[in-house]
Enzyme design. Structure first.
Site, PDB file in Angstrom:
ATOM      1  N   SER A 147       4.829   2.772   1.615  1.00  9.55           N
ATOM      2  CA  SER A 147       5.967   1.771   2.058  1.00  9.55           C
ATOM      3  C   SER A 147       6.859   1.515   0.786  1.00  9.55           C
ATOM      4  O   SER A 147       7.957   1.695   0.834  1.00  9.55           O
ATOM      5  CB  SER A 147       5.551   0.805   2.609  1.00  9.55           C
ATOM      6  N   LYS A 167       5.661 -13.399  -0.574  1.00  8.52           N
ATOM      7  CA  LYS A 167       6.573 -12.038  -0.830  1.00  8.52           C
ATOM      8  C   LYS A 167       7.735 -12.222   0.079  1.00  8.52           C
ATOM      9  O   LYS A 167       7.702 -12.605   1.228  1.00  8.52           O
ATOM     10  CB  LYS A 167       5.750 -10.764  -0.618  1.00  8.52           C
ATOM     11  N   HIS A 176       1.011   5.758   7.598  1.00  9.10           N
ATOM     12  CA  HIS A 176       0.350   4.688   8.760  1.00  9.10           C
ATOM     13  C   HIS A 176       0.214   5.491   9.908  1.00  9.10           C
ATOM     14  O   HIS A 176      -0.897   5.182  10.906  1.00  9.10           O
ATOM     15  CB  HIS A 176       1.411   3.561   8.928  1.00  9.10           C
ATOM     16  N   ARG A 219      -5.500   6.952   0.241  1.00 15.81           N
ATOM     17  CA  ARG A 219      -4.743   8.058  -0.133  1.00 15.81           C
ATOM     18  C   ARG A 219      -5.250   8.866  -1.612  1.00 15.81           C
ATOM     19  O   ARG A 219      -5.203   9.797  -1.374  1.00 15.81           O
ATOM     20  CB  ARG A 219      -3.384   7.401  -0.492  1.00 15.81           C
TER      21      ARG A 219
HETATM   22  P1  ADP Z   1       1.342   0.414   1.716  1.00  9.58           P
HETATM   23  O1  ADP Z   1       0.036   0.612   0.725  1.00  9.58           O
HETATM   24  O2  ADP Z   1       2.224   1.956   1.782  1.00  9.58           O
HETATM   25  O3  ADP Z   1       2.319  -0.602   1.312  1.00  9.58           O
HETATM   26  P2  ADP Z   1       0.320  -1.136   3.763  1.00  9.58           P
HETATM   27  O4  ADP Z   1       0.024  -2.256   2.664  1.00  9.58           O
HETATM   28  O5  ADP Z   1       0.966  -1.427   4.740  1.00  9.58           O
HETATM   29  O6  ADP Z   1       1.022   0.245   2.919  1.00  9.58           O
HETATM   30  O7  ADP Z   1      -1.130  -0.326   3.961  1.00  9.58           O
HETATM   31  C1  ADP Z   1      -1.998  -0.448   5.167  1.00  9.58           C
HETATM   32  C2  ADP Z   1      -3.208   0.463   5.313  1.00  9.58           C
HETATM   33  O8  ADP Z   1      -2.528   1.779   5.392  1.00  9.58           O
HETATM   34  C3  ADP Z   1      -3.920   0.722   3.805  1.00  9.58           C
HETATM   35  O9  ADP Z   1      -5.266   0.770   4.257  1.00  9.58           O
HETATM   36  C4  ADP Z   1      -3.294   1.656   3.439  1.00  9.58           C
HETATM   37  O10 ADP Z   1      -3.927   2.364   2.473  1.00  9.58           O
HETATM   38  C5  ADP Z   1      -2.910   2.665   4.468  1.00  9.58           C
HETATM   39  N1  ADP Z   1      -1.945   3.634   4.190  1.00  9.58           N
HETATM   40  C6  ADP Z   1      -0.554   3.454   3.697  1.00  9.58           C
HETATM   41  N2  ADP Z   1       0.183   4.488   3.434  1.00  9.58           N
HETATM   42  C7  ADP Z   1      -0.741   5.149   3.861  1.00  9.58           C
HETATM   43  C8  ADP Z   1      -0.554   6.920   3.878  1.00  9.58           C
HETATM   44  N3  ADP Z   1       0.406   7.568   3.284  1.00  9.58           N
HETATM   45  N4  ADP Z   1      -1.769   7.487   4.310  1.00  9.58           N
HETATM   46  C9  ADP Z   1      -2.839   7.046   4.512  1.00  9.58           C
HETATM   47  N5  ADP Z   1      -3.109   5.765   4.605  1.00  9.58           N
HETATM   48  C10 ADP Z   1      -2.174   4.946   4.402  1.00  9.58           C
END
Ligand code: ADP
Length: 159
Positions: free
Chosen positions: A127, A41, A17, A89
């Site tokens: 996450s 959730k 992130h 990703r």
């Molecule tokens: P996660 O999928 O890790 O639970 P979130 O729902 O908080 O994360 O994702 C928020 C945004 O951040 C989404 O667009 C997700 O694709 C992106 N994101 C999460 N992890 C990464 C990463 N390692 N690299 C790039 N983008 C990421």
């Protein structure tokens, strides 16, 4: 002024992130990091904790930290910002994001998404995996910012 909303669960904020936020700040003047508050959730960290961790990690005044419930398009409309930043990703992210972007544009024709590809060093970080590894006593150093690392350590002492 170019402003984008970066929405997500951020439960917790990871280096993946963070990399998107840092790169986003090179493209946009301001970013609103918006924590999704999903009452359906049970998160590992409360919205307040997630917000505080983002704030501590990103003290840059160009980063606003906020939270929202419900539909993203309702939130973007309320904020008057129709541009959303997302990270990609893998191919699996693409399929989901492709559906989501189109659904959001159907709900609000003004809605636009911008995607950034993750780097070599964070494509495998999610996450969910961080939560799993940390809760089982594994070492997540280097996968999350130091503030998040300390918080996870407090909650789950390493085995
Ligand atoms: P996660 O999928 O890790 O639970 P979130 O729902 O908080 O994360 O994702 C928020 C945004 O951040 C989404 O667009 C997700 O694709 C992106 N994101 C999460 N992890 C990464 C990463 N390692 N690299 C790039 N983008 C990421």
């Amino acid at each position: 002024m170019a402003v984008a909303i970066y929405p997500g669960s951020f439960d917790p904020l990871t280096n993946g992130h963070l990399s998107i936020i840092q790169r986003g700040l090179k493209v946009f003047d301001r970013l609103v990091v918006a924590v999704l508050n999903n009452p359906k959730k049970t998160p590992m960290f409360s919205v307040e904790e997630r917000r505080a961790l983002i704030r501590e990690t990103c003290p840059d005044p160009r980063v606003e930290v906020d939270d929202f419930q419900g539909l993203l398009v309702h939130y973007t409309r309320r904020k008057g910002v129709h541009l959303v930043l997302r990270g990609l990703r893998a191919a699996s992210d693409f399929e989901y994001e492709f559906q989501l972007a189109n659904m959001n544009r159907k709900l609000d024709p003004e809605f636009e998404s911008v995607f950034m590809m993750t780097g070599q060093d964070s494509f495998y970080i999610s996450s969910q995996l961080v939560r799993e590894v940390a809760s089982l006593g594994g070492d997540v150093e280097g996968l999350v910012p130091p503030t998040v690392f300390r918080k996870l350590r407090e909650r789950f002492p390493r085995k």
